[in-house]
Design a protein around this motif. Structure first.
Motif, PDB file in Angstrom:
ATOM      1  N   ALA A 389       0.827  -1.218   0.000  1.00 29.87           N
ATOM      2  CA  ALA A 389       0.000   0.000   0.000  1.00 29.87           C
ATOM      3  C   ALA A 389       0.853   1.257   0.000  1.00 29.87           C
ATOM      4  N   GLU A 390       2.025   1.199   0.627  1.00 31.13           N
ATOM      5  CA  GLU A 390       2.918   2.356   0.642  1.00 31.13           C
ATOM      6  C   GLU A 390       3.573   2.566  -0.720  1.00 31.13           C
ATOM      7  N   ALA A 391       3.862   1.458  -1.419  1.00 28.38           N
ATOM      8  CA  ALA A 391       4.584   1.556  -2.691  1.00 28.38           C
ATOM      9  C   ALA A 391       3.673   1.896  -3.859  1.00 28.38           C
ATOM     10  N   ILE A 392       2.445   1.372  -3.846  1.00 20.48           N
ATOM     11  CA  ILE A 392       1.514   1.590  -4.961  1.00 20.48           C
ATOM     12  C   ILE A 392       0.303   2.362  -4.452  1.00 20.48           C
ATOM     13  N   GLN A 393       0.175   3.586  -4.937  1.00 22.77           N
ATOM     14  CA  GLN A 393      -0.932   4.448  -4.508  1.00 22.77           C
ATOM     15  C   GLN A 393      -1.680   4.954  -5.737  1.00 22.77           C
ATOM     16  N   ASN A 394      -2.975   4.637  -5.780  1.00 28.40           N
ATOM     17  CA  ASN A 394      -3.827   5.007  -6.919  1.00 28.40           C
ATOM     18  C   ASN A 394      -3.248   4.493  -8.244  1.00 28.40           C
ATOM     19  N   GLY A 395      -2.660   3.298  -8.187  1.00 34.67           N
ATOM     20  CA  GLY A 395      -2.117   2.684  -9.396  1.00 34.67           C
ATOM     21  C   GLY A 395      -0.702   3.128  -9.746  1.00 34.67           C
ATOM     22  N   TRP A 396      -0.191   4.137  -9.066  1.00 38.54           N
ATOM     23  CA  TRP A 396       1.152   4.650  -9.351  1.00 38.54           C
ATOM     24  C   TRP A 396       2.178   4.017  -8.413  1.00 38.54           C
ATOM     25  N   LEU A 397       3.231   3.458  -8.995  1.00 43.40           N
ATOM     26  CA  LEU A 397       4.327   2.916  -8.206  1.00 43.40           C
ATOM     27  C   LEU A 397       5.271   4.043  -7.819  1.00 43.40           C
ATOM     28  N   HIS A 398       5.507   4.182  -6.522  1.00 48.58           N
ATOM     29  CA  HIS A 398       6.449   5.185  -6.011  1.00 48.58           C
ATOM     30  C   HIS A 398       7.833   4.545  -5.983  1.00 48.58           C
ATOM     31  N   THR A 399       8.725   5.011  -6.849  1.00 46.95           N
ATOM     32  CA  THR A 399      10.017   4.351  -7.037  1.00 46.95           C
ATOM     33  C   THR A 399      11.017   4.622  -5.923  1.00 46.95           C
ATOM     34  N   GLY A 400      10.843   5.733  -5.212  1.00 42.34           N
ATOM     35  CA  GLY A 400      11.842   6.112  -4.215  1.00 42.34           C
ATOM     36  C   GLY A 400      13.018   6.865  -4.810  1.00 42.34           C
ATOM     37  N   ASP A 401      13.010   7.042  -6.138  1.00 44.37           N
ATOM     38  CA  ASP A 401      14.085   7.771  -6.818  1.00 44.37           C
ATOM     39  C   ASP A 401      13.662   9.207  -7.091  1.00 44.37           C
ATOM     40  N   ILE A 402      14.618  10.109  -7.058  1.00 41.24           N
ATOM     41  CA  ILE A 402      14.395  11.511  -7.390  1.00 41.24           C
ATOM     42  C   ILE A 402      14.832  11.729  -8.836  1.00 41.24           C
ATOM     43  N   GLY A 403      14.005  12.405  -9.607  1.00 41.51           N
ATOM     44  CA  GLY A 403      14.356  12.602 -11.014  1.00 41.51           C
ATOM     45  C   GLY A 403      13.685  13.801 -11.642  1.00 41.51           C
ATOM     46  N   ALA A 404      13.927  13.966 -12.936  1.00 38.83           N
ATOM     47  CA  ALA A 404      13.350  15.070 -13.703  1.00 38.83           C
ATOM     48  C   ALA A 404      13.200  14.623 -15.145  1.00 38.83           C
ATOM     49  N   ILE A 405      12.229  15.215 -15.840  1.00 39.83           N
ATOM     50  CA  ILE A 405      11.988  14.938 -17.253  1.00 39.83           C
ATOM     51  C   ILE A 405      12.212  16.230 -18.028  1.00 39.83           C
ATOM     52  N   ASP A 406      13.087  16.201 -19.031  1.00 38.57           N
ATOM     53  CA  ASP A 406      13.377  17.425 -19.778  1.00 38.57           C
ATOM     54  C   ASP A 406      12.336  17.658 -20.869  1.00 38.57           C
ATOM     55  N   ASN A 407      12.496  18.751 -21.618  1.00 41.69           N
ATOM     56  CA  ASN A 407      11.480  19.118 -22.609  1.00 41.69           C
ATOM     57  C   ASN A 407      11.442  18.192 -23.817  1.00 41.69           C
ATOM     58  N   GLU A 408      12.389  17.266 -23.929  1.00 41.65           N
ATOM     59  CA  GLU A 408      12.362  16.273 -25.000  1.00 41.65           C
ATOM     60  C   GLU A 408      11.848  14.927 -24.513  1.00 41.65           C
ATOM     61  N   GLY A 409      11.466  14.871 -23.242  1.00 40.78           N
ATOM     62  CA  GLY A 409      10.910  13.638 -22.693  1.00 40.78           C
ATOM     63  C   GLY A 409      11.921  12.695 -22.079  1.00 40.78           C
ATOM     64  N   PHE A 410      13.192  13.098 -21.992  1.00 48.01           N
ATOM     65  CA  PHE A 410      14.222  12.234 -21.418  1.00 48.01           C
ATOM     66  C   PHE A 410      14.212  12.344 -19.891  1.00 48.01           C
ATOM     67  N   LEU A 411      14.259  11.191 -19.250  1.00 51.45           N
ATOM     68  CA  LEU A 411      14.239  11.121 -17.797  1.00 51.45           C
ATOM     69  C   LEU A 411      15.661  11.075 -17.245  1.00 51.45           C
ATOM     70  N   SER A 412      15.914  11.835 -16.194  1.00 47.02           N
ATOM     71  CA  SER A 412      17.196  11.794 -15.488  1.00 47.02           C
ATOM     72  C   SER A 412      16.927  11.425 -14.037  1.00 47.02           C
ATOM     73  N   ILE A 413      17.771  10.564 -13.479  1.00 42.36           N
ATOM     74  CA  ILE A 413      17.664  10.174 -12.072  1.00 42.36           C
ATOM     75  C   ILE A 413      18.793  10.867 -11.320  1.00 42.36           C
ATOM     76  N   THR A 414      18.416  11.620 -10.294  1.00 45.94           N
ATOM     77  CA  THR A 414      19.417  12.414  -9.574  1.00 45.94           C
ATOM     78  C   THR A 414      19.733  11.882  -8.184  1.00 45.94           C
ATOM     79  N   GLY A 415      18.983  10.888  -7.704  1.00 49.12           N
ATOM     80  CA  GLY A 415      19.295  10.342  -6.386  1.00 49.12           C
ATOM     81  C   GLY A 415      18.138   9.554  -5.804  1.00 49.12           C
TER      82      GLY A 415
END
Length: 556
Positions: A389-415
């Motif tokens: 229940a802590e990991a999956i909320q409303n169908g979304w898996l919470h990865t525990g990773d911090i990241g960002a998505i740039d304007n071209e759709g590329f995902l970066s993981i920062t920690g």
């Protein structure tokens, strides 16, 4: 692409389509041998029949404790064909750790590779009342309490005629939502949790990965990462199963370079640690020489390489790119089957983990956490509804990773959310980012950054001793041939590395720089529980082991 509802259908279909063509290639007695698709399927059916004859029911858990070998793959498909659930502890685990996983999952049968693994199960057998039988891949390691693999398959072949209708019934009734495996997380903190992955999870992820990065019909994949880890199991095993290409099994992780030369593969999956070590081994002051040696190691047929399991330092990726070797970094976790995003041959960006693979949603939560939704998200944690229940909320898996998505759709993981260091002045630091910069040079092999609640950052460093020795000699220090135990205590070595570290961290903020460090003569290892099987640092274990040394860096 052909649609399948379970992994068994894929295996059966490929055996029908490809028959005598080689599915697997393995080395025995210094000679490479092929296992054809039809024989691969026949052995899996015999394994399944033997399991059913032994009383295994649909949904029963079967342990698989083994290093990589063709028997691992056959047993996996046999377990799934019998509608069982594969529980594969890592071969490097201790007897007590193996006991936890087999007991927690309630395994009824166990496959082991050799005497060493058999002894682990024997050591805890009295605490595993559910285990009714053990089969050993190494014929010479069987005994009164364990049946040999060859005898086990022979039993299955004898029972096959009478059990064929039951096998067909089980395969036909195996749905996408049915459990295929329970894979225990690496456990960088606390006890591992059993991740429940269904046939639908794995089929959908393999299909999406193949759609994102298709193989040519004549592709050859060299596989060496442990199948007990989800990265290799999906990318090397199930994606190849779906594509029908030939998979060549490396003898051991130590023979990968030799096997590259022998096989001349078109593709290979590896973790960043491998790419870092290879680069460090061939690095020279002449970039063209480094590039030439890298290309020579990977062979003339390499199309692209895959990197996953941990962050790939950007300087490492750039060095391979300069050598004409395309290393495509991806991202995922066991709970997502595992691939969430990946770079592709026709769309990639160094320093990112690519774009989401087809059919998968990714978004960034307000606190920066990466969330994902789709058919790849696990069924949940075995016998742990609270953690689910802590990991999956409303169908979304919470990865525990911090990241960002740039304007071209590329995902970066920062920690990692839980690994974020907060200094006593309130400044926040992502230790994995700093560690990636430290090992991106050729003089530092491993790094553990410390500083939670402290006024500045410190680090435990394991140098690349051969490279450091050569660098010291080249700079006239005259001490390069000394032992690591002597070098870690030499002030001249510390001063030399201090300048190296300052150059590596020149572009980060002041509070992200390493003020003091300690050199360790020995590397962090999986055997010492300091690293996970995917070669990620177990930070809590390392810090607990070296507490006194770390504290000494904050005195005075």
């Amino acid at each position: 692409m052909q649609r399948f509802k379970n992994l068994v259908q894929i295996h059966e279909w490929q055996a029908q389509q490809l028959g005598p063509h080689p599915a697997l290639r393995y080395k025995r007695l210094d000679t490479w041998h092929d296992l054809a698709w039809d024989r691969y399927r026949a052995d899996a059916l015999a394994c399944a029949a033997a399991l059913i004859d032994a009383g295994i029911q649909p949904g029963d858990r079967v342990g698989l404790l083994s290093d990589n070998c063709i028997q691992w793959l056959i047993a996996d498909m046999g377990i799934l064909t019998a509608a069982g659930v594969n529980v594969p502890p890592h071969a490097a685990l201790s007897a007590r750790q193996v006991h936890f996983e087999l007991q927690d999952a309630g395994a009824r049968w166990v496959f082991v590779s050799n005497h060493e693994q058999l002894e682990k199960v024997r050591a805890v057998s009295k605490e595993l009342p559910d285990v009714e039988g053990i089969a050993v891949f190494d014929t010479e390691s069987s005994g009164p309490d364990a049946i040999s693999w060859s005898t086990f398959l022979q039993r299955g072949r004898h029972a096959l005629d009478k059990l064929t209708p039951e096998l067909k019934r089980r395969q036909d009734s195996l749905e996408s939502a049915d459990l295929a495996t329970i894979m225990y997380t690496s456990g960088t903190t606390g006890n591992p949790k059993g991740v429940m992955l269904t046939h639908g999870n794995l089929v959908s992820n393999a299909t999406a990965c193949l759609e994102a990065s298709p193989y040519e019909p004549d592709s050859i994949l060299l596989s060496w990462l442990p199948f007990s880890h989800i990265y290799a199991r999906l990318a090397d095993h199930y994606v190849s199963l779906l594509s029908g290409i030939t998979v060549c099994l490396s003898e051991t992780p130590d023979t990968v370079i030799q096997n590259l030369a022998e096989i001349q593969p078109t593709h290979m999956c590896a973790v960043p640690r491998f790419y870092e070590k290879v680069l460090a081994a061939v690095a020279s002051p002449d970039p063209e020489s480094t590039a030439r040696k890298l290309r020579g190691l990977f062979g003339r047929r390499i199309n692209w390489l895959s990197s996953g399991g941990a962050p790939l330092p950007k300087p490492v990726a750039e060095a391979y790119h300069a050598a004409g070797l395309l290393v495509l970094q991806g991202y995922g976790l066991t709970e997502s089957s595992p691939v969430i995003s990946s770079n592709r041959k026709n769309r990639h960006k160094i320093g990112t983990v690519g774009i989401p693979i087809p059919g998968i949603e990714v978004k960034i939560a307000p606190d920066g956490e990466v969330l994902t939704r789709g058919p790849h998200v696990m069924k949940g944690y075995w016998n742990n509804p609270q953690a689910t229940a802590e990991a999956i909320q409303n169908g979304w898996l919470h990865t525990g990773d911090i990241g960002a998505i740039d304007n071209e759709g590329f995902l970066s993981i920062t920690g990692r959310k839980k690994e974020l260091l907060v200094l006593s002045n309130g400044k926040k630091v992502v230790p994995s980012y700093i560690e990636g910069l430290l090992v991106s040079g050729q003089l530092i092999d491993q790094a553990c950054v410390c500083g939670e609640g402290k006024p500045y950052l410190t680090a435990l460093l394991v140098p690349n001793w051969p490279n450091l020795g050569r660098a010291l000699e080249a700079n006239g220090k005259g001490i390069g041939a000394e032992s690591p135990e002597n070098l870690v205590r030499n002030p001249a070595v510390r001063d030399f590395l201090q300048l190296h570290i300052e150059a590596l961290l020149k572009d980060v903020a002041q509070w992200e720089r390493i003020k003091r460090f300690i050199l360790l003569p020995q590397a962090f290892t999986v055997a010492a529980d300091e690293m996970t099987v995917s070669l990620k640092l177990r930070r809590n274990v390392v810090l607990a082991k070296y507490t006194a040394l770390v504290e000494s860096l904050y005195r005075d």
